[in-house]
Design a protein around this motif. Structure first.
Motif, PDB file in Angstrom:
ATOM      1  N   LEU A 125      21.460  12.149  24.186  1.00 54.07           N
ATOM      2  CA  LEU A 125      21.263  12.959  25.394  1.00 54.07           C
ATOM      3  C   LEU A 125      20.858  12.084  26.581  1.00 54.07           C
ATOM      4  O   LEU A 125      21.377  12.242  27.683  1.00 54.07           O
ATOM      5  N   TRP A 173      20.769  23.318  17.665  1.00 52.88           N
ATOM      6  CA  TRP A 173      21.113  23.053  19.061  1.00 52.88           C
ATOM      7  C   TRP A 173      21.648  21.626  19.222  1.00 52.88           C
ATOM      8  O   TRP A 173      22.661  21.413  19.899  1.00 52.88           O
ATOM      9  N   LYS A 176      25.123  21.310  17.772  1.00 48.85           N
ATOM     10  CA  LYS A 176      26.059  22.029  18.639  1.00 48.85           C
ATOM     11  C   LYS A 176      26.391  21.192  19.874  1.00 48.85           C
ATOM     12  O   LYS A 176      27.552  21.052  20.247  1.00 48.85           O
ATOM     13  N   LYS A 177      25.365  20.631  20.511  1.00 54.23           N
ATOM     14  CA  LYS A 177      25.579  19.791  21.702  1.00 54.23           C
ATOM     15  C   LYS A 177      26.386  18.544  21.364  1.00 54.23           C
ATOM     16  O   LYS A 177      27.297  18.173  22.101  1.00 54.23           O
ATOM     17  N   LYS A 180      30.030  19.365  20.882  1.00 53.83           N
ATOM     18  CA  LYS A 180      30.714  19.564  22.164  1.00 53.83           C
ATOM     19  C   LYS A 180      31.005  18.236  22.833  1.00 53.83           C
ATOM     20  O   LYS A 180      32.093  18.036  23.390  1.00 53.83           O
ATOM     21  N   LEU A 181      30.025  17.313  22.798  1.00 53.90           N
ATOM     22  CA  LEU A 181      30.232  16.010  23.406  1.00 53.90           C
ATOM     23  C   LEU A 181      31.347  15.237  22.701  1.00 53.90           C
ATOM     24  O   LEU A 181      32.154  14.573  23.347  1.00 53.90           O
TER      25      LEU A 181
END
Length: 186
Positions: A125, A173, A176-177, A180-181
């Motif tokens: 992140l 979470w 999931k992130k 997507k990335l």
């Protein structure tokens, strides 16, 4: 039930180590010094004033370092193995099992694994934030990590079952992130 609660406490503290290595250790030290948690005999050092001052100093330096652009990315490189070690130590310190192999094995797998997964997610992140905002968004990420580490540590100490549920939601979470990335970069 006591074993289950100690595992929940260990997982919560370990997940917090994935956000900040030293803050959960400092909060565990404060909790142990006040009798809120009881570490195993070999972890009696966690209840001492020298440990408090060392962990307080390390926490302040770590938090400050994450507000310096691009130093934060360097700290993530160092923090990944350190988080696994801290997560292992914290989990092992609160779980009481007679067999040393099972005791340390659970500490490494549950504690180190949890801390490592969270740290890798937050590192990704931060890297994304550095890439997309030229590092300008990283203080926001750092502040969120500080709050998450403090909150999850506190919940783990006082409400361990809620903390483990929160860690489960956090894992969901993060996966999931990251999915997507990964799809975007493909």
């Amino acid at each position: 039930m006591e074993l289950f609660l100690s595992i929940c406490l260990g997982i919560g503290l370990s997940a917090s180590c994935g956000f900040r290595v030293f803050m959960p250790m400092l909060l565990a030290n404060i909790a142990a010094m006040n009798g809120w948690i009881t570490p195993g005999e070999q972890f009696a050092w966690l209840t001492t004033w020298p440990a408090f001052f060392a962990l307080l100093s390390a926490t302040i330096l770590e938090i400050g370092g994450y507000y310096i652009p691009f130093v934060d990315n360097l700290l993530d490189t160092i923090a990944t193995p350190a988080a696994v070690i801290a997560g292992t130590l914290l989990t092992t310190s609160v779980i009481e099992i007679d067999s040393p192999v099972i005791h340390w094995g659970l500490g490494l797998i549950i504690g180190g694994g949890t801390a490592g997964i969270v740290q890798l997610g937050t590192g990704a992140l931060r890297l994304l934030s550095s890439k997309t905002t030229a590092g300008l968004g990283n203080p926001v990420v750092s502040t969120a990590e500080n709050v998450a580490s403090f909150t999850i540590s506190g919940l783990a100490i006082f409400l361990p079952i809620i903390a483990i549920a929160l860690v489960g939601l956090l894992f969901f979470w993060l996966f999931k992130k990251l999915s997507k990335l990964k799809k975007r970069s493909s």
